[in-house]
Design a protein around this motif. Structure first.
Motif, PDB file in Angstrom:
ATOM      1  N   THR A 370      27.481  15.102  30.447  1.00 18.85           N
ATOM      2  CA  THR A 370      26.363  16.043  30.504  1.00 18.85           C
ATOM      3  C   THR A 370      25.536  15.781  31.755  1.00 18.85           C
ATOM      4  N   ASP A 371      25.333  16.814  32.529  1.00 21.34           N
ATOM      5  CA  ASP A 371      24.504  16.737  33.734  1.00 21.34           C
ATOM      6  C   ASP A 371      23.193  17.450  33.443  1.00 21.34           C
ATOM      7  N   VAL A 372      22.303  16.723  32.747  1.00 25.20           N
ATOM      8  CA  VAL A 372      20.981  17.261  32.382  1.00 25.20           C
ATOM      9  C   VAL A 372      19.942  16.177  32.644  1.00 25.20           C
ATOM     10  N   ALA A 373      18.695  16.546  32.553  1.00 25.00           N
ATOM     11  CA  ALA A 373      17.620  15.604  32.849  1.00 25.00           C
ATOM     12  C   ALA A 373      17.672  14.397  31.921  1.00 25.00           C
ATOM     13  N   ASP A 385      20.876  18.703  44.933  1.00 27.32           N
ATOM     14  CA  ASP A 385      20.299  20.054  45.053  1.00 27.32           C
ATOM     15  C   ASP A 385      19.182  20.309  44.049  1.00 27.32           C
ATOM     16  N   LYS A 386      18.738  19.248  43.342  1.00 23.40           N
ATOM     17  CA  LYS A 386      17.638  19.337  42.366  1.00 23.40           C
ATOM     18  C   LYS A 386      17.995  20.199  41.158  1.00 23.40           C
ATOM     19  N   GLN A 387      19.277  20.507  40.975  1.00 21.76           N
ATOM     20  CA  GLN A 387      19.705  21.358  39.877  1.00 21.76           C
ATOM     21  C   GLN A 387      20.485  20.529  38.854  1.00 21.76           C
ATOM     22  N   PHE A 388      20.648  21.126  37.637  1.00 22.60           N
ATOM     23  CA  PHE A 388      21.449  20.519  36.579  1.00 22.60           C
ATOM     24  C   PHE A 388      22.614  21.452  36.270  1.00 22.60           C
ATOM     25  N   ASN A 389      23.747  20.868  35.886  1.00 25.69           N
ATOM     26  CA  ASN A 389      24.958  21.665  35.696  1.00 25.69           C
ATOM     27  C   ASN A 389      25.445  21.705  34.258  1.00 25.69           C
ATOM     28  N   GLY A 390      24.747  21.048  33.357  1.00 22.03           N
ATOM     29  CA  GLY A 390      25.179  21.077  31.958  1.00 22.03           C
ATOM     30  C   GLY A 390      26.427  20.245  31.748  1.00 22.03           C
ATOM     31  N   LYS A 663      31.315  28.045   4.053  1.00 24.98           N
ATOM     32  CA  LYS A 663      31.520  27.046   5.107  1.00 24.98           C
ATOM     33  C   LYS A 663      31.701  27.752   6.446  1.00 24.98           C
ATOM     34  N   LYS A 664      31.041  27.197   7.479  1.00 29.43           N
ATOM     35  CA  LYS A 664      31.126  27.806   8.805  1.00 29.43           C
ATOM     36  C   LYS A 664      31.178  26.713   9.875  1.00 29.43           C
ATOM     37  N   LEU A 665      31.940  26.977  10.955  1.00 31.05           N
ATOM     38  CA  LEU A 665      32.062  26.019  12.068  1.00 31.05           C
ATOM     39  C   LEU A 665      30.963  26.268  13.088  1.00 31.05           C
ATOM     40  N   TYR A 666      30.296  25.194  13.487  1.00 35.52           N
ATOM     41  CA  TYR A 666      29.298  25.246  14.548  1.00 35.52           C
ATOM     42  C   TYR A 666      29.671  24.220  15.628  1.00 35.52           C
ATOM     43  N   LYS A 667      29.422  24.597  16.878  1.00 36.24           N
ATOM     44  CA  LYS A 667      29.690  23.669  17.973  1.00 36.24           C
ATOM     45  C   LYS A 667      28.620  22.584  18.013  1.00 36.24           C
ATOM     46  N   ILE A 668      29.053  21.327  18.141  1.00 33.56           N
ATOM     47  CA  ILE A 668      28.103  20.213  18.199  1.00 33.56           C
ATOM     48  C   ILE A 668      27.513  20.141  19.604  1.00 33.56           C
ATOM     49  N   ILE A 669      26.236  20.313  19.670  1.00 34.31           N
ATOM     50  CA  ILE A 669      25.538  20.286  20.955  1.00 34.31           C
ATOM     51  C   ILE A 669      24.437  19.234  20.877  1.00 34.31           C
ATOM     52  N   GLY A 670      24.465  18.284  21.778  1.00 38.28           N
ATOM     53  CA  GLY A 670      23.484  17.217  21.777  1.00 38.28           C
ATOM     54  C   GLY A 670      22.086  17.725  22.067  1.00 38.28           C
ATOM     55  N   ALA A 671      21.092  16.905  21.726  1.00 36.85           N
ATOM     56  CA  ALA A 671      19.709  17.314  21.905  1.00 36.85           C
ATOM     57  C   ALA A 671      19.376  17.585  23.366  1.00 36.85           C
ATOM     58  N   ASP A 672      19.911  16.751  24.277  1.00 34.14           N
ATOM     59  CA  ASP A 672      19.607  16.956  25.695  1.00 34.14           C
ATOM     60  C   ASP A 672      20.196  18.253  26.206  1.00 34.14           C
ATOM     61  N   MET A 673      21.412  18.592  25.740  1.00 36.83           N
ATOM     62  CA  MET A 673      22.028  19.856  26.166  1.00 36.83           C
ATOM     63  C   MET A 673      21.318  21.059  25.554  1.00 36.83           C
ATOM     64  N   GLN A 674      20.820  20.930  24.314  1.00 37.00           N
ATOM     65  CA  GLN A 674      20.067  22.024  23.708  1.00 37.00           C
ATOM     66  C   GLN A 674      18.811  22.332  24.515  1.00 37.00           C
ATOM     67  N   ALA A 675      18.133  21.266  24.939  1.00 42.34           N
ATOM     68  CA  ALA A 675      16.923  21.457  25.747  1.00 42.34           C
ATOM     69  C   ALA A 675      17.262  22.155  27.058  1.00 42.34           C
ATOM     70  N   TRP A 676      18.374  21.735  27.681  1.00 42.75           N
ATOM     71  CA  TRP A 676      18.785  22.340  28.956  1.00 42.75           C
ATOM     72  C   TRP A 676      19.136  23.822  28.762  1.00 42.75           C
ATOM     73  N   MET A 677      19.884  24.112  27.710  1.00 40.23           N
ATOM     74  CA  MET A 677      20.297  25.498  27.459  1.00 40.23           C
ATOM     75  C   MET A 677      19.100  26.369  27.095  1.00 40.23           C
ATOM     76  N   THR A 678      18.149  25.813  26.366  1.00 40.65           N
ATOM     77  CA  THR A 678      16.958  26.579  25.999  1.00 40.65           C
ATOM     78  C   THR A 678      16.130  26.916  27.228  1.00 40.65           C
TER      79      THR A 678
END
Length: 787
Positions: A370-373, A385-390, A663-678
């Motif tokens: 994960t390339d996030v803060a 480049d001061k950017q994040f790539n997820g 029952k439903k499948l959800y993708k596991i997304i870490g807290a840091d990636m959720q913050a980045w995506m939000t």
């Protein structure tokens, strides 16, 4: 009769005793004098640096301002030996240092003619006179003979001849055949012709009146006289004499070579008279010219210097060493050795880090990071480049030289382990500073030289084995076979496995990379290489280090003053010079490339995580891996969750109803990636809020407080206090969080919201609890100051 015999016997004993007393006494006296007056045979020679073929490329004056270059025994060719011995001392190899017959003949001639018309000094006596110059008197002649005997006892005839050739005067400040050969004929003594040797042999008799370059006509006359004598004595063949007589003498005094100056000064500090380097002169001169011309084009950008090192990967020898763009340019510090200077290495250490992570089984090329803060105890790295790539793969992170994945990888591997490996690869400044270094070292927060970095990268061309490069030839007087044997017995340290080395080579050899230089056209015939760039903080140093099977080339570009330049970067400034060097020294040689080793294999992995596919993986790609080392954990990026029929509530096993759920499948997304995506408004399917009537308290997945930093110290202006931000990362099943300051409730907010508070002075405890009852505490220290 018996009395007579006894008398005669006693007389013979007395005579024998008298005959023995004299020589024994002389012998005892000699050894006593030898002990009291040891031979003054310490000779200071000019330090000379030679290239890989033995040609002099640099030399230094002695302390008494003399050019006195040492002629080695293997440089005394049969032609040189034969000419000098026949002219100066025909019976040199037969007399004990003093030629009694010649001395008697000279003494008689001088007596009858009432003046000194003939000398009888042997080569050994001339060496004694050169070692201890004195006025020409009979008493000093006796001392000279004493020194001669000392020389004959201590040295072999060849060694005495070597000393003579090293001390013979040639006028001005030139002493020795090698000095004269280099300064007058620009060649080593073993390459001199018969005519040149003969010309040099007559100068010591009249060094002030027979000066090469001024009195060449007189020298030719004297030279030819001796050549005719050689012909009369049949020392050489008629053809050899004829060729020598016809050879012109156009020599004049020239300057001593001053090539590879920074390397010469570096090697001189190691000590020695004749220092034999591995410099390939042709390659050295071409590289120097390329560097000088290239830096001239950069001067308008305020970039004034560069350094280059080339290592032969097969022999581990330094064949090119350019310390600056122009050694004679004093305005830009041309005499500074940029190849040995300690600088910030930028991103150049990342290939080693990822190689070690591959060997540790922590990742493979296609494994995602994960390339996030991030914030590690107050250290928050940023990308170039001061950017994040997820989500990025390890391969992508290395190709694009991303900083945050590198810092995360170093933290996973262990900073101390990485530092220890660099220390074992002779990174002296890193070894010195190892206790001070932190995670920032992988981004250039340490000290390294071009010498060290180029040596490090050569291991990628040698299956991950590090061999410290050779600068000088040892056992130079011995056979080449022995020298090579010694080199092959050097300490070899396995730093990376052949498998991880191959994977790094494959990644670094791709040309569709962002650090490929802009507007670079001359790549059609350029050899295939792998390379890594680096730019130090403040754009003070630009690096580009490349290699193939044949050579490793290290490039540094910048200013010795340390002034940063906005246009300075490894990709656009250092790499074009790297390509130019490779185009020159290894043009169009991309056929021989690294092959996949046996300990490296290929497998199918999930494109989402880079792990072996699990039950829910549909998108597969191929990836390299190391059997029995790389992780075998299967991909589990999808999570099965029990939700209500309308998908608005999720259940755990404790609160799951008997009916009315699915029952439903959800993708596991870490807290840091959720913050980045939000933050970037990237939509993703969230797990519905957990059943509010559930009484279970969750232990895992507690909030991660990202602001403020744990254990950090904050200084706040007493007159105008600035509030501190409260922010956290949570799981995607969390909707609200609750903040506490020093165990007192402060505020409730949405999981992704950021709030502020003004803390009290002193230690402050900050707690965050999510709507599942999971809690995280941190401590900070606050000081109010007057600004």
């Amino acid at each position: 009769m018996k009395k007579i015999k006894a008398y005669l016997k006693g007389v013979n004993r007395k005579r024998l005793f008298k005959w023995l007393v004299a020589p024994v006494s002389l012998l005892v006296l000699f050894f006593a004098l030898n002990f009291i007056f040891p031979l003054p045979d310490h000779i200071e020679y000019s330090t000379i640096i030679t290239d890989d073929k033995g040609e002099v490329i640099h030399a230094f004056l002695t302390k008494d301002e003399k050019w006195r270059m040492k002629t080695e025994l293997n440089e005394i060719s049969p032609l040189l030996r034969k000419t000098i011995v026949h002219k100066e001392d025909k019976y040199f190899y037969y007399h004990p240092g003093v030629d009694a017959i010649a001395m008697t003949r000279a003494f008689v001639k001088n007596i009858f003619r009432m003046k000194r018309t003939s000398g009888a000094s042997t080569i050994t006596m001339q060496v004694a006179r050169a070692l201890e110059p004195k006025r020409r008197t009979y008493f000093n002649k006796v001392i000279e003979m004493f020194r001669t005997v000392q020389l004959e006892m201590k040295y072999s005839k060849d060694e005495i001849l070597q000393m003579y050739l090293n001390l013979v005067p040639y006028g001005s400040n030139i002493e020795g055949v090698k000095s004269a050969s280099i300064l007058y004929f620009q060649k080593n003594p073993d390459h001199l012709s018969l005519a040149e040797i003969t010309a040099l042999s007559i100068i010591p008799n009249r060094p002030s009146t027979l000066v090469i370059g001024k009195n060449n006509d007189k020298i030719i006359v004297e030279r030819n006289k001796w050549l005719h004598r050689f012909a009369e004595d049949k020392v050489f063949t008629e053809k050899a004499i004829k060729d020598a007589l016809e050879e012109p003498l156009t020599a004049t005094r020239t300057s001593v070579p001053k090539l590879a100056p920074q390397l010469a000064y570096k090697l001189k500090k190691q000590g020695g008279d004749n220092i034999h380097s591995y410099i390939n002169l042709n390659m050295q001169l071409k590289s120097e010219k390329l560097v000088q011309d290239y830096v001239r084009t950069l001067s308008f950008k305020n970039i004034h210097n560069a350094a280059v090192i080339v290592i032969n990967n097969e022999t581990h020898r330094v064949v090119t060493y350019v310390g600056s763009a122009n050694f004679s340019d004093t305005t830009d510090g041309g005499q500074v050795n940029g190849a040995a200077a300690i600088r910030q290495p930028g991103s150049t250490l990342k290939p080693l880090l990822y190689g070690m992570c591959l060997d540790a089984g922590l990742m493979t090329p296609k494994m995602t990071l994960t390339d996030v803060a991030v914030n590690y105890d107050g250290y928050a790295p940023e990308n170039y480049d001061k950017q994040f790539n997820g989500y990025v793969t390890m391969q992508y992170a290395l190709e694009h030289s991303l900083n945050i994945p590198a810092v995360k990888s170093l933290r996973m591997l262990g900073k101390d382990k990485f530092v220890q490996q660099l220390s074992s690869c002779n990174f002296m400044q890193i070894r010195k500073d190892q206790r001070k270094l932190g995670l920032s070292l992988i981004l250039g927060g340490c000290g390294a030289s071009l010498e060290e970095l180029t040596a490090l990268f050569s291991l990628f061309a040698n299956d991950g084995k590090f061999v410290a490069p050779d600068y000088v030839q040892y056992d130079a007087d011995k056979s080449k076979k022995k020298t090579d044997k010694k080199s092959s017995n050097k300490k070899v340290e396995t730093v990376l496995s052949p498998a991880s080395t191959f994977m790094i080579n494959e990644i670094l050899s791709k040309v569709n990379r962002p650090d490929f230089p802009l507007n670079w056209q001359s790549t059609e015939k350029m050899p295939k290489i792998a390379w890594k760039t680096g730019t130090s903080y403040g754009r003070r140093d630009a690096w580009s280090i490349g290699y193939n099977k044949h050579f490793t080339v290290g490039i540094w570009v910048g200013n010795f003053s340390g002034v940063g330049v906005p246009d300075l970067s490894g990709a656009n400034v250092a790499t074009p010079l790297l390509f130019k060097i490779f185009n020159t020294i290894d043009y169009d040689s991309d056929k021989d490339w690294f092959r996949q080793p046996k300990d490296c294999d290929i497998r199918m992995v999930c494109s989402e995580t880079g792990l072996p596919p699990g039950d829910h993986c549909t998108n597969l790609v191929t990836d390299y891996f190391i059997p029995l080392t790389s992780s075998t954990q299967t991909c589990n990026h999808m999570q099965e969750v029990m939700v209500s029929a309308d998908e608005k509530i999720s259940y755990c096993k404790m609160c799951m109803p008997e009916v009315g759920y699915k029952k439903k499948l959800y993708k596991i997304i870490g807290a840091d990636m959720q913050a980045w995506m939000t933050e970037r408004k990237i939509t993703y399917e969230k797990i519905p809020p957990h059943n509010p009537n559930c009484e279970k308290i969750f232990k895992e997945g507690s909030p991660a407080i990202v602001s403020p930093s744990n254990n950090a110290e904050y200084f706040i202006n007493r007159k105008d206090p600035e509030p501190l931000q409260l922010a956290c990362n949570t799981g995607n099943d969390v909707s609200r969080v609750y903040w506490y300051i020093n165990n007192k409730f402060y505020k409730a907010t949405d999981a992704k919201s950021k709030i502020f508070f003004i803390p009290e002075e002193g230690p402050v405890k900050i707690s965050c609890t999510d709507d599942k009852g999971r809690n995280r505490d941190i401590w900070i220290k606050v000081k109010y100051v007057s600004l």
